[in-house]
Scaffold this motif. Sequence first.
Motif, PDB file in Angstrom:
ATOM      1  N   ALA A  21       0.842  -1.200   0.000  1.00  0.00           N
ATOM      2  CA  ALA A  21       0.000   0.000   0.000  1.00  0.00           C
ATOM      3  C   ALA A  21       0.880   1.254   0.000  1.00  0.00           C
ATOM      4  O   ALA A  21       0.774   2.104  -0.893  1.00  0.00           O
ATOM      5  N   CYS A 193      -0.408   3.911   5.995  1.00  0.00           N
ATOM      6  CA  CYS A 193      -0.509   2.607   5.310  1.00  0.00           C
ATOM      7  C   CYS A 193       0.135   1.547   6.196  1.00  0.00           C
ATOM      8  O   CYS A 193       1.001   0.786   5.754  1.00  0.00           O
ATOM      9  N   ARG A 287      -2.807 -10.252   7.941  1.00  0.00           N
ATOM     10  CA  ARG A 287      -3.415  -9.253   7.052  1.00  0.00           C
ATOM     11  C   ARG A 287      -4.607  -8.617   7.746  1.00  0.00           C
ATOM     12  O   ARG A 287      -5.222  -9.214   8.634  1.00  0.00           O
ATOM     13  N   SER A 289      -8.373  -6.717   7.392  1.00  0.00           N
ATOM     14  CA  SER A 289      -9.548  -6.514   6.529  1.00  0.00           C
ATOM     15  C   SER A 289     -10.271  -5.249   6.953  1.00  0.00           C
ATOM     16  O   SER A 289     -10.029  -4.715   8.037  1.00  0.00           O
ATOM     17  N   LEU A 291     -11.531  -2.402   4.354  1.00  0.00           N
ATOM     18  CA  LEU A 291     -10.830  -1.428   3.494  1.00  0.00           C
ATOM     19  C   LEU A 291     -11.095   0.020   3.914  1.00  0.00           C
ATOM     20  O   LEU A 291     -12.241   0.417   4.121  1.00  0.00           O
ATOM     21  N   ALA A 293      -9.804   3.585   2.201  1.00  0.00           N
ATOM     22  CA  ALA A 293      -9.023   4.206   1.126  1.00  0.00           C
ATOM     23  C   ALA A 293      -9.562   5.611   0.943  1.00  0.00           C
ATOM     24  O   ALA A 293     -10.615   5.796   0.360  1.00  0.00           O
ATOM     25  N   LEU A 303      -4.614   4.212   3.373  1.00  0.00           N
ATOM     26  CA  LEU A 303      -4.887   3.061   2.508  1.00  0.00           C
ATOM     27  C   LEU A 303      -4.519   1.825   3.324  1.00  0.00           C
ATOM     28  O   LEU A 303      -3.337   1.563   3.584  1.00  0.00           O
ATOM     29  N   CYS A 304      -5.535   1.107   3.762  1.00  0.00           N
ATOM     30  CA  CYS A 304      -5.284  -0.081   4.591  1.00  0.00           C
ATOM     31  C   CYS A 304      -6.500  -0.997   4.515  1.00  0.00           C
ATOM     32  O   CYS A 304      -7.505  -0.654   3.903  1.00  0.00           O
ATOM     33  N   LEU A 306      -6.524  -4.089   3.087  1.00  0.00           N
ATOM     34  CA  LEU A 306      -6.606  -4.683   1.744  1.00  0.00           C
ATOM     35  C   LEU A 306      -6.973  -6.166   1.781  1.00  0.00           C
ATOM     36  O   LEU A 306      -7.184  -6.780   0.731  1.00  0.00           O
ATOM     37  N   LYS A 309      -6.433  -9.132  -0.883  1.00  0.00           N
ATOM     38  CA  LYS A 309      -6.330  -8.622  -2.259  1.00  0.00           C
ATOM     39  C   LYS A 309      -5.230  -7.572  -2.395  1.00  0.00           C
ATOM     40  O   LYS A 309      -5.307  -6.692  -3.263  1.00  0.00           O
ATOM     41  N   GLY A 310      -4.223  -7.636  -1.532  1.00  0.00           N
ATOM     42  CA  GLY A 310      -3.197  -6.591  -1.522  1.00  0.00           C
ATOM     43  C   GLY A 310      -2.536  -6.378  -2.873  1.00  0.00           C
ATOM     44  O   GLY A 310      -2.289  -5.241  -3.285  1.00  0.00           O
ATOM     45  N   GLY A 314      -4.135  -3.351  -4.390  1.00  0.00           N
ATOM     46  CA  GLY A 314      -3.311  -2.341  -3.706  1.00  0.00           C
ATOM     47  C   GLY A 314      -2.824  -1.244  -4.644  1.00  0.00           C
ATOM     48  O   GLY A 314      -3.090  -0.047  -4.414  1.00  0.00           O
TER      49      GLY A 314
END
Length: 334
Positions: A21, A193, A287, A289, A291, A293, A303-304, A306, A309-310, A314
Amino acid sequence: MPACGASRVTRRVVVIGGGVAGASVAYFLGQAGLQVTVVDAGMHAASHVPSALVNPVRGQSGGVDPRALAGLTLTWALLRDLEAQGLQVPHGRKGVLRPVPDDRTRVRFDRNLPPELAHHWLSPAFAPAPLATGWAHVLSLPQGGWLDGAALCRALLAASGAEVARDRVTAWDARTVTLGSGVTWDTEAVVWCGGSVGAGWAALEGTHRMGTLLTLDHTPSVVPLSFGAYLAPAAQGGVLGATFESPAPTWLPPYLPLASLGWLLGKGAALSDLSGVTVTGRWTGSRLSGLRAGRGGDGVWQLCGLGSKGFLLGPLLARGLAAEVSATLASRTG
Ligand SMILES: Cc1cc2nc3c(=O)[nH]c(=O)nc-3n(C[C@H](O)[C@H](O)[C@H](O)COP(=O)(O)OP(=O)(O)OC[C@H]3O[C@@H](n4cnc5c(N)ncnc54)[C@H](O)[C@@H]3O)c2cc1C
């Protein structure tokens, strides 16, 4: 000691976090001609996954994000641009294979597949990969593939022209950033990020999920296989991985319980014949979850979240965010 009235050090834009990100945001801000500083703690980046899939058809439900095609197209275009600049990112673009266990799963996948996404169904006997027995159908996604996450982040940061500081940010708001070393910077924009570990440090709300990749001396298939877990090539050898631990409300230090190791090996053996494959090591990450943005109410850009689906989304989301940051700064000076 600074002279009386001397201003603190200023930075045009500060990006907190150098995973996919933050590195992507820095890259697109750099392309827009902005001077960027990335501060990265250098710890627990989910983006340093040794081999990540660029896979438009997700999980066991076969969901397809409406931005999937645009996302994977941009990720591959970025790799081409980086390579044209002499920055190598190990990857493979031979597609992704999604074996499914029964007709019902195939119907569910089919319902989600948009016609513009290239795909075709194969009989397991004719799949271009040695599958274990028991699969009913195989979905072939020729636009998918795998890439080396850490190498992509390094290449994006190098190409961005950003100053990169190795430190942990301990406090920030829309116009200042304080580092662990005690230095405070004034800035025109802050982009957070921090991923799963950063959200844990900052006690931000989110859902964290840990997973593990076993690194392998070789991979049974040059085309990644994914259902429940994934088997894929890597820069060296291959990987067997998944994000499978129970969701947690905060980041937890990486661990791999024995039961999880057994579960993962079982999922791998269900995908392909693992006899003759040696496990050479393991990598565990977490990771986030949920989103986010855009610009938060406090004026900090983010932006975090993701999720899984990074590498699919991303860079695409980073490009949109960088355009917003850049337009906002231009409107202030213009
Ligand atoms: C096991 C596993 C397998 C995965 N497989 C895939 C896959 O196949 N395909 C896919 O698309 N995605 C996959 N993902 C998801 C993907 O890795 C993440 O979506 C993505 O890497 C998140 O990137 P990020 O930049 O938001 O966060 P991160 O990569 O976690 O980066 C955050 C960075 O910010 C730094 N940081 C945090 N807080 C601060 C602070 N206060 N000061 C300074 N630095 C800070 C951290 O040290 C870290 O370096 C997988 C994840 C895991 C765990």
